[in-house]
Design an enzyme around this catalytic site. Structure first.
Site, PDB file in Angstrom:
ATOM      1  N   ARG A  64      -7.457 -10.639 -23.912  1.00 28.01           N
ATOM      2  CA  ARG A  64      -6.703 -11.293 -22.845  1.00 28.01           C
ATOM      3  C   ARG A  64      -5.198 -11.252 -23.113  1.00 28.01           C
ATOM      4  O   ARG A  64      -4.396 -11.233 -22.177  1.00 28.01           O
ATOM      5  CB  ARG A  64      -7.145 -12.751 -22.695  1.00 28.01           C
ATOM      6  CG  ARG A  64      -8.413 -12.944 -21.866  1.00 28.01           C
ATOM      7  CD  ARG A  64      -8.650 -14.408 -21.577  1.00 28.01           C
ATOM      8  NE  ARG A  64      -9.616 -14.614 -20.506  1.00 28.01           N
ATOM      9  CZ  ARG A  64      -9.782 -15.754 -19.857  1.00 28.01           C
ATOM     10  NH1 ARG A  64      -9.032 -16.797 -20.179  1.00 28.01           N
ATOM     11  NH2 ARG A  64     -10.679 -15.867 -18.896  1.00 28.01           N
ATOM     12  N   THR A  67      -0.021  -7.534 -24.524  1.00 27.13           N
ATOM     13  CA  THR A  67       1.373  -7.115 -24.337  1.00 27.13           C
ATOM     14  C   THR A  67       2.319  -8.286 -24.121  1.00 27.13           C
ATOM     15  O   THR A  67       3.534  -8.081 -24.041  1.00 27.13           O
ATOM     16  CB  THR A  67       1.468  -6.186 -23.112  1.00 27.13           C
ATOM     17  OG1 THR A  67       0.955  -6.874 -21.959  1.00 27.13           O
ATOM     18  CG2 THR A  67       0.667  -4.914 -23.340  1.00 27.13           C
ATOM     19  N   ILE A 126      -3.333 -10.266 -16.074  1.00 26.74           N
ATOM     20  CA  ILE A 126      -2.180 -11.102 -16.392  1.00 26.74           C
ATOM     21  C   ILE A 126      -1.077 -10.254 -17.024  1.00 26.74           C
ATOM     22  O   ILE A 126       0.041 -10.177 -16.525  1.00 26.74           O
ATOM     23  CB  ILE A 126      -2.559 -12.254 -17.346  1.00 26.74           C
ATOM     24  CG1 ILE A 126      -3.659 -13.119 -16.715  1.00 26.74           C
ATOM     25  CG2 ILE A 126      -1.322 -13.099 -17.679  1.00 26.74           C
ATOM     26  CD1 ILE A 126      -3.290 -13.741 -15.397  1.00 26.74           C
ATOM     27  N   LYS A 137      11.719  -5.649 -11.789  1.00 34.91           N
ATOM     28  CA  LYS A 137      12.935  -6.461 -11.763  1.00 34.91           C
ATOM     29  C   LYS A 137      14.106  -5.709 -12.378  1.00 34.91           C
ATOM     30  O   LYS A 137      15.232  -5.757 -11.871  1.00 34.91           O
ATOM     31  CB  LYS A 137      12.700  -7.772 -12.515  1.00 34.91           C
ATOM     32  CG  LYS A 137      13.948  -8.640 -12.638  1.00 34.91           C
ATOM     33  CD  LYS A 137      13.659  -9.962 -13.331  1.00 34.91           C
ATOM     34  CE  LYS A 137      14.937 -10.781 -13.438  1.00 34.91           C
ATOM     35  NZ  LYS A 137      14.677 -12.131 -14.006  1.00 34.91           N
ATOM     36  N   HIS A 266      -7.928  -0.591  29.843  1.00 38.60           N
ATOM     37  CA  HIS A 266      -6.956  -1.640  29.527  1.00 38.60           C
ATOM     38  C   HIS A 266      -7.646  -2.885  28.959  1.00 38.60           C
ATOM     39  O   HIS A 266      -7.411  -4.022  29.391  1.00 38.60           O
ATOM     40  CB  HIS A 266      -6.120  -1.985  30.756  1.00 38.60           C
ATOM     41  CG  HIS A 266      -5.298  -0.834  31.257  1.00 38.60           C
ATOM     42  ND1 HIS A 266      -4.230  -0.317  30.559  1.00 38.60           N
ATOM     43  CD2 HIS A 266      -5.427  -0.071  32.372  1.00 38.60           C
ATOM     44  CE1 HIS A 266      -3.714   0.707  31.222  1.00 38.60           C
ATOM     45  NE2 HIS A 266      -4.431   0.879  32.321  1.00 38.60           N
ATOM     46  N   GLY A 295      -9.895   8.502  32.911  1.00 37.42           N
ATOM     47  CA  GLY A 295      -9.042   8.308  31.739  1.00 37.42           C
ATOM     48  C   GLY A 295      -9.450   7.143  30.869  1.00 37.42           C
ATOM     49  O   GLY A 295      -8.664   6.699  30.021  1.00 37.42           O
ATOM     50  N   ASN A 405      -7.603 -15.115  33.676  1.00 38.29           N
ATOM     51  CA  ASN A 405      -8.805 -15.692  34.252  1.00 38.29           C
ATOM     52  C   ASN A 405      -9.780 -14.583  34.614  1.00 38.29           C
ATOM     53  O   ASN A 405      -9.377 -13.548  35.163  1.00 38.29           O
ATOM     54  CB  ASN A 405      -8.482 -16.506  35.506  1.00 38.29           C
ATOM     55  CG  ASN A 405      -7.895 -17.857  35.180  1.00 38.29           C
ATOM     56  OD1 ASN A 405      -8.331 -18.529  34.273  1.00 38.29           O
ATOM     57  ND2 ASN A 405      -6.891 -18.263  35.965  1.00 38.29           N
TER      58      ASN A 405
END
Length: 504
Positions: A64, A67, A126, A137, A266, A295, A405
């Site tokens: 775990r 580094t 992690i 960064k 549509h 179409g 509607n």
């Protein structure tokens, strides 16, 4: 320009790493690595140094922690133009890392393959995510490669510039790194969130460039994996508007189990029929509105046979979507070069929907309610016949997927007319009646479905005078009694569902 002299490589997957190692070796780059990555590098004949040799600290807690150490992150975050940073590197004998290459633990892949909580948690990276963010960064000095997916781009860059990188190069890879890390964290958040944290987070990394948006002057992109939904067998590239119609088509056809054919225009159904025979389903769907079908987008829930394809081929349409095609049907349908032919795949859609409004996002559960006969409450003295009940449920499925509607008129499981997206329910009804009359479709004995309640009895009266004998609606108006009373006076049956299906 900045020369790559030292690299830190720590990857989960190893596919695609070998060409990178070969290139870095030719450029005489010093490599640092960890665990399985170090073993892979040395087993393939390349030299590398372990991170432990730098930190003088072993990997602990079952790997775990490997580094997470000042000598690693100091070498990544040190600024080349900061005198204090450089003095501390010398003081603590920390090498500068010019390239950091990481491939994260496969969290999303693990989610798909197991429900074991401990196994999933162990795939929350992690150290890797920390390395990516640190290197991104400090992109002024460090090139970060956040995934082996970007190995081809790295190789092209190393080849083109002989191991040197520009500030623009490093900034581009840094942006990709933060894209990767934010996507990774979003997936973890959605798995971890108990539902009490209300924060809108979505990350979709697959992007398709479309010809344009709704109109040619608008740019258009699709974020998602359409290949999981359908396979394109023929035709031109799918457009922004095509995708909206296909979304409407798929959700509509999913509500039907019988052999069904529909025509979408549509985002609304302009023709739909259920029949025992697919060819007949197509013919009756087309008859509902042969003008609007021009179409349009065609969709069915059965494989298309040669006989049906021959009938379909007589009209101009833009897209057809079906679960399959016979060889003869496919050959016929491919006669038009630009016609889009899609094979639908079995795919479960998410149970949520969202859209952008103002400066925010609207979120809701998807409308997954499809009424059955058990959900119907007869409110009139006249009860619907068994055939009318079938038609009422049929029409109600269509109105659920029609823009509000909305009014749908149907008979014998055929869409006869619909009023879509009107500003009043009376207008929607009149439009539906006009549609049916324009194609000489008799409304005598037909049924009407409404996506919301009738605030007055006027719609029921208009429908009855047009030939409608049964009505399905959600109910809920303070004046429901007016509509019920009119139906009782004219022997029209009316059922309530208790569920409104607005679709704006």
């Amino acid at each position: 320009m900045k020369k790559i002299k030292t690299a830190l490589i720590s990857v989960y997957h190893k596919d695609g790493l070998l060409p990178v190692l070969e290139k870095l070796n030719r450029l005489d780059v010093t490599l640092y690595s960890t665990g399985g990555t170090y073993d892979f590098i040395t087993q393939n004949g390349f030299s590398a140094k372990t991170v432990e040799s730098l930190t003088d600290y072993p990997a602990i807690l079952g790997g775990r922690v490997k580094t997470l150490h000042p000598k690693v992150f100091g070498g990544i975050l040190a600024r080349s133009e900061n005198e204090s940073d450089q003095q501390q590197l010398q003081q603590y004998a920390i090498p500068t890392f010019d390239l950091v290459m990481v491939d994260l633990y496969p969290f999303e892949e693990t989610l798909k393959n197991t429900h074991d909580r401990n196994e999933i948690i162990e795939k929350i990276d992690i150290g890797g995510i920390a390395l990516i963010r640190a290197a991104a960064k400090n992109y002024h000095d460090v090139l970060v490669v956040p995934s082996l997916e970007m190995a081809p781009e790295l190789l092209a860059l190393l080849e083109e510039k002989n191991g040197e990188t520009s500030l623009d190069d490093r900034r581009y890879f840094a942006a990709a790194a933060f894209d990767m890390s934010s996507h990774y964290d979003t997936a973890i958040f959605h798995w971890m969130n108990p539902g009490r944290i209300h924060s809108f987070k979505k990350s979709i990394r697959n992007v398709h460039t479309l010809r344009y948006g709704e109109n040619p002057h608008q740019k258009g992109l699709f974020y998602g994996d359409m290949d999981r939904v359908f396979e394109q067998l023929h035709g031109k590239a799918i457009s922004y508007n095509n995708l909206q119609d296909l979304d409407a088509a798929i959700h509509l056809i999913d509500d039907f189990e019988e052999t069904t054919f529909a025509v979408i225009k549509h985002n609304n159904a302009c023709g739909l029929a259920c029949r025992e025979n697919l060819t007949e389903a197509w013919k009756d769907a087309l008859a509902g509105d042969p003008v609007s079908a021009f179409g349009g987008v065609l969709v069915t829930n059965r494989p298309v046979d040669t006989e049906t394809a021959a009938e379909i081929n007589k009209i101009f349409f833009e897209i057809i979507l079906a679960p399959g095609y016979s060889p003869g049907a496919l050959e016929l349908l491919q006669s038009k070069k630009n016609r889009i032919i899609l094979r639908q795949k079995s795919h479960a859609f998410p149970g949520e929907q969202f859209r952008s409004v103002l400066n925010g996002v609207l979120w809701q559960d998807a409308d997954r309610v499809t009424e059955t006969e058990a959900d119907l409450e007869v409110k009139t003295e006249t009860a619907p016949t068994p055939l009318e009940i079938e038609d009422l449920l049929f029409a109600n499925k269509i109105v659920k997927h029609t823009k509000s509607n909305a009014i749908v008129l149907a008979k014998n499981k055929q869409l006869l007319g619909s009023g879509t997206g009107q500003t009043s329910r009376v207008d929607a009804l009149r439009h539906a009646i006009e549609k049916a009359n324009s194609f000489n479709l008799s409304l005598k004995g037909a049924v009407m479905a409404s996506d919301a309640f009738f605030p007055f009895a006027d719609s029921v009266e208009i429908a009855h005078k047009a030939g409608i004998t049964a009505v399905i609606q959600p109910g809920g108006s303070i004046r429901d009694k007016d509509s019920i009373a009119y139906c009782n006076q004219h022997q029209v049956s009316m059922v309530f569902t208790g569920v409104r299906h607005f679709k704006h």
